[in-house]
Design an enzyme around this catalytic site. Sequence first.
Site, PDB file in Angstrom:
ATOM      1  N   CYS A 115      -5.536 -41.834 -47.088  1.00 53.12           N
ATOM      2  CA  CYS A 115      -6.016 -43.024 -47.810  1.00 53.12           C
ATOM      3  C   CYS A 115      -4.925 -44.102 -47.825  1.00 53.12           C
ATOM      4  O   CYS A 115      -4.597 -44.656 -46.787  1.00 53.12           O
ATOM      5  CB  CYS A 115      -6.504 -42.653 -49.207  1.00 53.12           C
ATOM      6  SG  CYS A 115      -7.536 -43.944 -49.935  1.00 53.12           S
ATOM      7  N   HIS A 217     -10.408 -38.751 -48.133  1.00 54.51           N
ATOM      8  CA  HIS A 217      -9.576 -37.795 -48.866  1.00 54.51           C
ATOM      9  C   HIS A 217      -9.976 -36.359 -48.509  1.00 54.51           C
ATOM     10  O   HIS A 217     -10.696 -35.714 -49.294  1.00 54.51           O
ATOM     11  CB  HIS A 217      -9.723 -38.014 -50.381  1.00 54.51           C
ATOM     12  CG  HIS A 217      -8.927 -39.162 -50.915  1.00 54.51           C
ATOM     13  ND1 HIS A 217      -7.597 -39.046 -51.256  1.00 54.51           N
ATOM     14  CD2 HIS A 217      -9.266 -40.448 -51.146  1.00 54.51           C
ATOM     15  CE1 HIS A 217      -7.152 -40.216 -51.700  1.00 54.51           C
ATOM     16  NE2 HIS A 217      -8.147 -41.087 -51.630  1.00 54.51           N
ATOM     17  N   GLU A 219      -8.321 -33.723 -48.774  1.00 51.79           N
ATOM     18  CA  GLU A 219      -7.808 -32.738 -49.752  1.00 51.79           C
ATOM     19  C   GLU A 219      -8.787 -32.491 -50.892  1.00 51.79           C
ATOM     20  O   GLU A 219      -8.718 -31.449 -51.548  1.00 51.79           O
ATOM     21  CB  GLU A 219      -6.429 -33.191 -50.283  1.00 51.79           C
ATOM     22  CG  GLU A 219      -6.439 -34.181 -51.435  1.00 51.79           C
ATOM     23  CD  GLU A 219      -6.781 -35.620 -51.020  1.00 51.79           C
ATOM     24  OE1 GLU A 219      -7.029 -35.857 -49.819  1.00 51.79           O
ATOM     25  OE2 GLU A 219      -6.813 -36.499 -51.905  1.00 51.79           O
TER      26      GLU A 219
END
Length: 241
Positions: A115, A217, A219
């Site tokens: 990001c 994102h 994660e």
Amino acid sequence: MNKPIIGILGNILITESGVFLGIEKSYVNSDYVESVLKGGGVPIILPVSSNEDVIESQIQNIDGLIISGGYDVNPLLYGEEPSQKLGITYPKIDDYYIKAVSIALKLKKPILGICKGMQLLNIVYGGTLYQDLSYNEESFIKHRQDTNPQEGTHTIEVFNESKLYKIVGKSVNGNSFHHQAVKDLGKGLKVSAKAKDGVIEAIESEDDYFVLGVQWHPELMTNNSEIMVKIFKKLVEESNK
Ligand code: MN
């Protein structure tokens, strides 16, 4: 066998209530930590510093680097004055990230930017950003989703012949939490994926050295998506060389 150590660039949070009001905390969201663990690495959080010797030592002591997400990047760093739709910036964090990433590049440590981390990577390579997606007239997709962060909401089309293609294949659904995006690409980088409105969703180094930035994102998606785990596995594998 020793597992590779993956440094995650830390962020700063200001305490908003209680006796420690106004005190800064060093932190990263735990999803980064968990995703590095799922990828087979040893996560370490690197706190913001202004001391170049400290930063150099931080980077020497890791095998791979994650540039985490966060506030908007200070536009002065890419030669622009702040536009009216710029969000919150935190120049002290940016100065640290720029130094840390520059040292990581010098030491050829594998890098994954996420990001804001991808946007910052582009700036270190000499590129620029749209300070707000409304300044990109072609963009028509909702890039700041209100849907659960674990869910992908828009299509990400991955280009053949990219490092990212070898990891995730030709198309993935990504989540989206950005109002800024890459404008001019830095020298030495290539675009590895775009959204259907042309917004750049991933960039990578032109050569074999593993430098990858993703605008979404991953994660936040590793609980439900094995494909997103692969991105972290790849970083760990590269950091093990
Ligand atoms: Mn997006």
